[in-house]
Design a protein around this motif. Structure first.
Motif, short mmCIF file in Angstrom:
data_model
loop_
_atom_site.label_atom_id
_atom_site.label_comp_id
_atom_site.label_asym_id
_atom_site.label_seq_id
_atom_site.Cartn_x
_atom_site.Cartn_y
_atom_site.Cartn_z
N UNK A 24 -8.96 82.38 -65.43
CA UNK A 24 -8.16 83.62 -65.40
C UNK A 24 -6.67 83.30 -65.48
N UNK A 25 -6.25 82.26 -64.78
CA UNK A 25 -4.83 81.89 -64.81
C UNK A 25 -4.43 81.39 -66.19
N UNK A 26 -5.26 80.56 -66.79
CA UNK A 26 -4.93 79.97 -68.09
C UNK A 26 -5.01 80.98 -69.24
N UNK A 27 -6.09 81.76 -69.28
CA UNK A 27 -6.34 82.60 -70.46
C UNK A 27 -5.99 84.08 -70.28
N UNK A 28 -5.95 84.57 -69.05
CA UNK A 28 -5.57 85.97 -68.84
C UNK A 28 -4.11 86.04 -68.42
N UNK A 35 2.11 90.24 -68.79
CA UNK A 35 2.98 91.32 -68.33
C UNK A 35 3.06 91.41 -66.80
N UNK A 36 1.95 91.19 -66.12
CA UNK A 36 1.95 91.16 -64.66
C UNK A 36 2.39 89.80 -64.14
N UNK A 37 1.89 88.74 -64.74
CA UNK A 37 2.10 87.38 -64.20
C UNK A 37 3.52 86.88 -64.43
#
Length: 189
Positions: A24-28, A35-37
């Motif tokens: 999730x961290x790498x690909x999302x 936009x959120x991260x």
């Protein structure tokens, strides 16, 4: 369910969540969810950042799993395993690495130091591309991460425009990099 089945589900979910969190961290988060991260990689005022919406989203999912677990016991224990991972994540990432909540311990040796170094190397890159160490509990060797960062920077340099006019035009159209987070500038790497 027998007690050791419950423990096995909890441990399996903690391990699964580290894999899920890495992906999730790498690909999302560093992909379509930037936009959120992005707020997590930039300086900010106050306690909350837009990136915390991920924690809220995951918490809502886990609450739903606990509700389903009222009828299916194994689902309740899976939700508990996810919650255990969330607690570990909050300590390692939010408190240890980013010193949220006034936590000020900086480990000088051992695995906690390695976790801290790996995450600070993750933040050493401006923007979402070219980052390393996307997991939260498994930390690759800092030497390997530094080598990967150096190779990435060398590849970026080799892809730069050769003409000074093209380089000036490219530089004029590129956005300015964000200001570094002061807490991350005190490197333990």
């Amino acid at each position: 369910m027998i007690w050791y089945e419950k423990i096995a589900i909890v441990v399996a979910m903690v391990l699964f969540m580290e894999c899920f969190a890495w992906a999730a961290h790498r690909y999302v988060m560093h992909g379509w969810g930037w936009g959120w991260h992005k707020s997590h990689h930039e300086p900010h005022e106050g306690w909350f950042e837009k990136n915390d919406l991920y924690a809220i989203t995951f918490a809502v999912i886990v609450v739903a799993l606990f509700v389903v677990g009222m009828w299916y016991q194994w689902v309740w224990w899976a939700a508990f395993g996810i919650t255990v991972y969330g607690g570990i994540y909050a300590f390692v990432h939010d408190m240890l690495v980013h010193q949220r909540g006034g936590f000020r311990w900086v480990p000088k040796q051992g695995y906690f130091k390695r976790l801290l170094q790996a995450h600070r190397l993750h933040h050493a890159v401006e923007g979402r591309d070219g980052t390393v160490s996307h997991g939260f509990l498994f930390a690759p060797s800092p030497a390997k991460l530094k080598a990967k960062l150096a190779a990435s920077k060398a590849a970026q340099r080799s892809n730069r425009p050769s003409s000074p006019a093209v380089a000036a035009n490219t530089a004029a159209t590129m956005p300015r990099p964000p200001v570094r987070d002061a807490a991350l500038d005190r490197r333990a790497v």
